[in-house]
Scaffold this motif. Structure first.
Motif, short mmCIF file in Angstrom:
data_model
loop_
_atom_site.label_atom_id
_atom_site.label_comp_id
_atom_site.label_asym_id
_atom_site.label_seq_id
_atom_site.Cartn_x
_atom_site.Cartn_y
_atom_site.Cartn_z
N LEU A 1 0.87 -1.26 -0.09
CA LEU A 1 -0.01 0.27 -0.08
C LEU A 1 0.84 1.31 0.18
O LEU A 1 0.70 2.24 -0.62
CB LEU A 1 -0.97 0.06 1.17
N PRO A 2 2.03 1.46 0.95
CA PRO A 2 2.65 2.65 0.88
C PRO A 2 3.40 2.83 -0.47
O PRO A 2 3.24 4.15 -0.95
CB PRO A 2 3.88 2.49 1.93
N GLU A 3 3.76 2.05 -1.17
CA GLU A 3 4.53 2.11 -2.48
C GLU A 3 3.13 2.74 -3.44
O GLU A 3 3.49 3.71 -4.33
CB GLU A 3 4.91 0.88 -3.18
N LEU A 4 2.16 2.10 -3.46
CA LEU A 4 0.83 2.47 -4.51
C LEU A 4 0.53 4.11 -4.10
O LEU A 4 0.32 4.86 -5.14
CB LEU A 4 -0.10 1.57 -4.23
N LEU A 5 0.44 4.09 -2.55
CA LEU A 5 0.21 5.63 -2.37
C LEU A 5 1.02 6.62 -3.01
O LEU A 5 0.86 7.67 -3.38
CB LEU A 5 -0.13 5.90 -0.85
N GLN A 6 2.29 6.30 -2.66
CA GLN A 6 3.43 7.16 -3.24
C GLN A 6 3.49 7.41 -4.61
O GLN A 6 3.65 8.49 -5.05
CB GLN A 6 4.58 6.57 -2.62
N ARG A 7 3.22 6.54 -5.46
CA ARG A 7 3.20 6.51 -6.76
C ARG A 7 2.06 7.53 -7.08
O ARG A 7 2.05 8.46 -8.03
CB ARG A 7 2.92 5.25 -7.51
N ASN A 8 0.92 7.53 -6.77
CA ASN A 8 -0.31 8.15 -6.74
C ASN A 8 -0.18 9.81 -6.49
O ASN A 8 -0.33 10.68 -7.21
CB ASN A 8 -1.62 7.68 -6.39
N ARG A 9 0.59 9.84 -5.15
CA ARG A 9 1.01 11.33 -4.82
C ARG A 9 1.79 11.94 -5.82
O ARG A 9 1.78 12.97 -6.04
CB ARG A 9 1.65 11.07 -3.49
N GLU A 10 2.67 11.10 -6.35
CA GLU A 10 4.01 11.71 -7.27
C GLU A 10 3.28 12.19 -8.48
O GLU A 10 3.32 13.49 -8.92
CB GLU A 10 4.90 10.85 -7.59
N ILE A 11 2.16 11.71 -8.94
CA ILE A 11 1.64 11.89 -10.25
C ILE A 11 0.86 13.16 -9.98
O ILE A 11 0.83 13.96 -10.74
CB ILE A 11 0.62 10.82 -10.67
#
Length: 839
Positions: free
Chosen positions: A442-452
């Motif tokens: 989950l943290p990795e998926l969250l970070q990816r969306n935040r960066e976009i």
């Protein structure tokens, strides 16, 4: 020979249609494959280019090409809206009466608007109709009939344009499109249609009384046209020979009306009236000759009038001696208004027109289907939520009572069969390691969306800062639309995504807390039956036996519980698999009423299908209440019958923990899978937003570069005047207080530089002013404590999905909502969104 005037064509240039149309289809109609429309898009682009090439041909075949392109523009109006804030295609058209170069000069207006393109096309259709009428053989009967037909059609179109142009062109139009110009053209062209009819009537030797009336109406129409053409705002617009020719014809046809009426007088032996009218006819034709000069078109008629006048005077002097009356005392010649502007057609102009994008549904239908899908999903998830919430409540009550494990553990010596089955189910899924894996992702998926999302917001901020800096530098000469008016919907969309991510972080935190609370029980259930048996304290046995009534009653109640759960699974499947055909209903409503009452149609159909299922849900809840009301007292009686000791109490407490741990494992599994799906589904929506913003910034940069170039050219062309400051990125001292003020723009620049962005600025934009257009769907808020009750963040509309966890879609404005298939997962609480798709 007849002399007619033909309206010149507006000129345009080729534009890039392929990329922006394909991009819009890809971002809007998510249920279709953009490649399926490549042929249609290419054909549409070719059709526009063919329209440009064929416009110069004064032939019906060329007119058919213009008809087809205009019809196609109308057909896509509700499907592929071309506008500054949607599909951004900049159409540039030159003033038809401007003699300057196509790619330079002040008479070009470029607007990213399909409505503007339609207006310009209608102008050219009417202009080409007038040109086709003008080149006919006016010595033939067929040529005069064709001219009259096309002149009347052209007059009708110009009149229609006069009524709609200001509503379709949302800025000052070029002079040829001003309502005054269009009104004058409509009057001029219908006068020419009447003239064609007059010439046919004269050639056919129609009765003189009727010809006189036709000619007098012709003079009257030319009089109206002349008045309109001589308005102060239009005097400099027309070609130099137009007004003299119209004035010539106004007098000339009045003269011919008097001539034919003199023939009527001669036939009635009113020789004095005959001479009076011939004298007036001669005066009028002389005036027409004076007005028209080289364009005088009544030489033959003038000679005939003069000969008839000379002969009539001679006969009257020698034979009739009739008194010549004052013309003022003679009856007025009547009028025969045969030519009239043709009504504007409400159907396709071209023969056998077929829409290239026939398979695309109109945006109103698409919006209605999306709204229906929202309502359907809302009802479906509400009912499923009610079932799952009550099932979860029932499970928690039974777990607190250690049922049904207590019935299987009467001896207190072995692991209850229900515990072994639950442990095996957990191991089959992957045990606690499966939950750990999902939580770590989950943290990795969250970070990816935040960066976009952060990159999207950064691009918007940089573009707006650049626009503000140049606007402050060039003041009123920076004429393009301010960024903040175009980007607000995209900013709103970005902020809502940000709120959604913030809310998702809270959901992740709650899931972790639940996991920690039940981790020990889930770890034990992930082990083998032998390890579970070893960890369970031994019990002292029970006084209750299988044969006692209370045990049998509890077993029957547990069977009823399993029956309720099975029935609910069937009801849930029926709710999910309910079929609807709303497309045909919405199409019928749009065709018959011009609008779609989505709420009325949707609720009627939803009540018809979901009404019986709602009743089944209510019956299931009533059955649960009845069963659980019997479980509580029966369990108390069972507990009293059991032999109780300390070890038995510890064993029962652990069995309760294991039952609660199993329920929480299934709930966490559902939550984490939904969380993973939520973040994965959110990524393409954020990428789509990022692409939209990137395309917008690219188009704005192209527009900025062209505007800068136009400003530099206008400054260089000024012989005198202050020097404008250079752009700040070219000179660090550009904003120095001593820098001279920018030169003022010409008030006659109809197409201000900001309105002349390249026609191939290739991509659709999410600009301001979305009027009813949908926007990409976005997941919205949730309440993980109450998974089936919608908790909306501040500012969200109430049309969201009021269900489990993250609601399904945010019905935004500006772009169509994107939806994904809903996946059902076991367990009760689901704090992540269920995505949904209409088919």
């Amino acid at each position: 020979m007849a002399t007619f005037l033909a309206v010149p064509l507006k000129q345009t240039q080729e534009v890039e249609l392929t990329k922006p149309l394909r991009s819009f289809i890809q971002n809007t109609f998510t249920q279709v494959e953009p490649d399926d429309y490549n042929h249609a898009i290419n054909e549409f682009s070719k059709l526009r280019n063919l329209m440009i090439a064929k416009s110069v041909d004064k032939h019906e075949s060329a007119l058919e090409v213009l008809y087809r392109y205009y019809d196609q523009l109308c057909a896509i109006e509700n499907k592929l809206p071309i506008a500054e804030n949607q599909i951004r295609v900049n159409f540039k058209w030159r003033n038809a009466f401007d003699k300057e170069s196509l790619f330079g000069g002040k008479q070009i207006l470029g607007i990213a608007s399909g409505a503007y393109e339609k207006v310009c096309m209608l102008f050219n259709i009417a202009a080409l109709q007038s040109q086709i009428a003008e080149v006919q053989n006016h010595d033939s009967d067929e040529g005069l009939k064709t001219s009259a037909k096309y002149f009347q059609m052209a007059s009708g179109i110009f009149g229609h344009l006069k009524d709609i142009v200001l509503s379709h062109v949302q800025q000052e139009p070029t002079p040829d499109l001003s309502p005054d110009t269009l009104n004058a053209l409509s009057a001029l062209i219908v006068a020419q249609a009447q003239e064609a009819i007059y010439r046919k009537a004269a050639a056919d030797r129609m009765k003189e009384a009727m010809v006189a009336k036709i000619a007098y109406q012709c003079s009257d129409l030319y009089s109206d046209a002349m008045k309109l053409m001589q308005l102060a705002s239009l005097k400099e617009l027309w070609p130099k020979d137009w007004v003299p020719l119209v004035a010539c014809k106004q007098a000339g046809f009045h003269g011919m009306a008097e001539f034919y009426q003199s023939c009527v007088a001669q036939q009635s032996k009113s020789y004095g009236e005959q001479i009076a009218r011939l004298q007036k006819a001669n005066e009028l034709l002389t005036a027409a000759q004076s007005r028209g000069g080289a364009a005088f078109a009544f030489k033959t008629e003038q000679g005939r009038v003069q000969r008839e006048l000379q002969a009539a005077k001679k006969d009257n002097d020698f034979i009739y001696h009739d008194k010549i009356p004052d013309l003022k005392n003679l009856p007025t010649i009547g009028k025969a208004a045969i030519a009239k502007p043709a009504p504007f057609p409400n159907k396709p102009m071209s023969e056998g027109f077929t829409d290239l994008f026939e398979k695309l549904v109109p945006i109103p239908v698409y919006e209605a289907l999306t709204a229906f899908e929202n309502r359907k999903t809302q009802i479906m998830n509400t009912e499923i939520g009610r079932l799952r919430e009550q099932t979860q409540l029932m499970n928690s009550i039974l777990a607190s009572l250690n049922l049904p494990a207590a019935l299987e553990d009467l001896s207190g010596k072995k692991v209850p069969q229900s515990v072994i089955e639950k442990a095996q189910q957990i191991k089959d899924i992957g045990g606690i390691q499966y939950l750990d894996k999902l939580m770590n992702e989950l943290p990795e998926l969250l970070q990816r969306n935040r960066e976009i999302l952060n990159e999207s917001i950064r691009m918007l901020e940089e573009e707006e800062a650049s626009d503000k800096q140049l606007r402050e530098q060039f003041k009123e000469r920076w004429t393009r639309t301010p960024s903040d008016k175009l980007t607000q919907p995209m900013r709103d969309e970005s902020m809502k995504y940000k709120q959604i991510l913030d809310t998702a972080i809270n959901a992740d935190r709650i899931v972790k807390e639940k996991y920690q609370k039940h981790k020990q029980a889930i770890e034990l259930l992930s082990k083998s039956p032998a390890e579970i048996d070893k960890a369970l304290p031994s019990g002292g046995g029970a006084h209750a036996s299988e044969s006692t009534g209370v045990v049998q009653k509890l077993r029957k109640l547990m069977d009823d519980v399993e029956t309720i759960k099975a029935e609910r699974e069937a009801i849930e499947n029926e709710l999910k698999e309910a079929k609807f055909d709303m497309t045909s209903k919405f199409f019928s409503a749009l065709a018959s009423e011009g609008a779609i009452n989505e709420e009325m149609l949707s609720m009627s159909e939803l009540d018809r299908i979901y009404g019986p299922l709602r009743e089944q849900v209510n019956e299931s809840l009533r059955k649960q209440d009845s069963v659980m009301a019997q479980v509580q007292p029966a369990n108390m009686e069972f507990c009293q019958a059991k032999a109780s000791d300390q070890s038995g109490a510890q064993r029962e407490a652990m069995l309760k923990d294991l039952a609660a741990g199993f329920d929480m494992f299934m709930e966490l599994k559902s939550n984490l899978e939904e969380g993973t799906k939520f973040y994965n589904d959110l990524t393409p929506l954020l990428v789509r937003l990022q692409n939209k913003i990137s395309d917008f910034c690219f188009a704005r940069k192209t527009e900025k570069d062209e505007l800068m170039s136009d400003l530099q050219k206008s400054i260089a062309s000024q012989p005198t005047g202050p020097t404008p400051p250079p752009p700040s990125y070219q000179s660090p001292s550009a904003n120095h207080p001593s820098a001279p003020p920018p030169a003022q723009p010409s008030s006659q620049n109809y197409a201000g530089p900001g309105q002349q962005s390249w026609g191939n600025a290739p991509y659709p934009q999410a600009g301001g002013g979305y009027q009813g257009m949908p926007m990409p769907a976005m997941p919205s808020g949730f309440n993980p404590y109450n998974p089936y009750t919608y908790s909306q963040p501040s500012g969200y509309p109430t049309q969201g999905y009021p269900q489990q966890g993250y609601p399904q879609q945010y019905p935004g404005q500006g772009y169509p909502q994107q939806q994904y298939p809903q996946q059902g997962y076991p367990g009760g609480n689901q704090p992540y969104p269920q995505q949904n798709q209409w088919r």
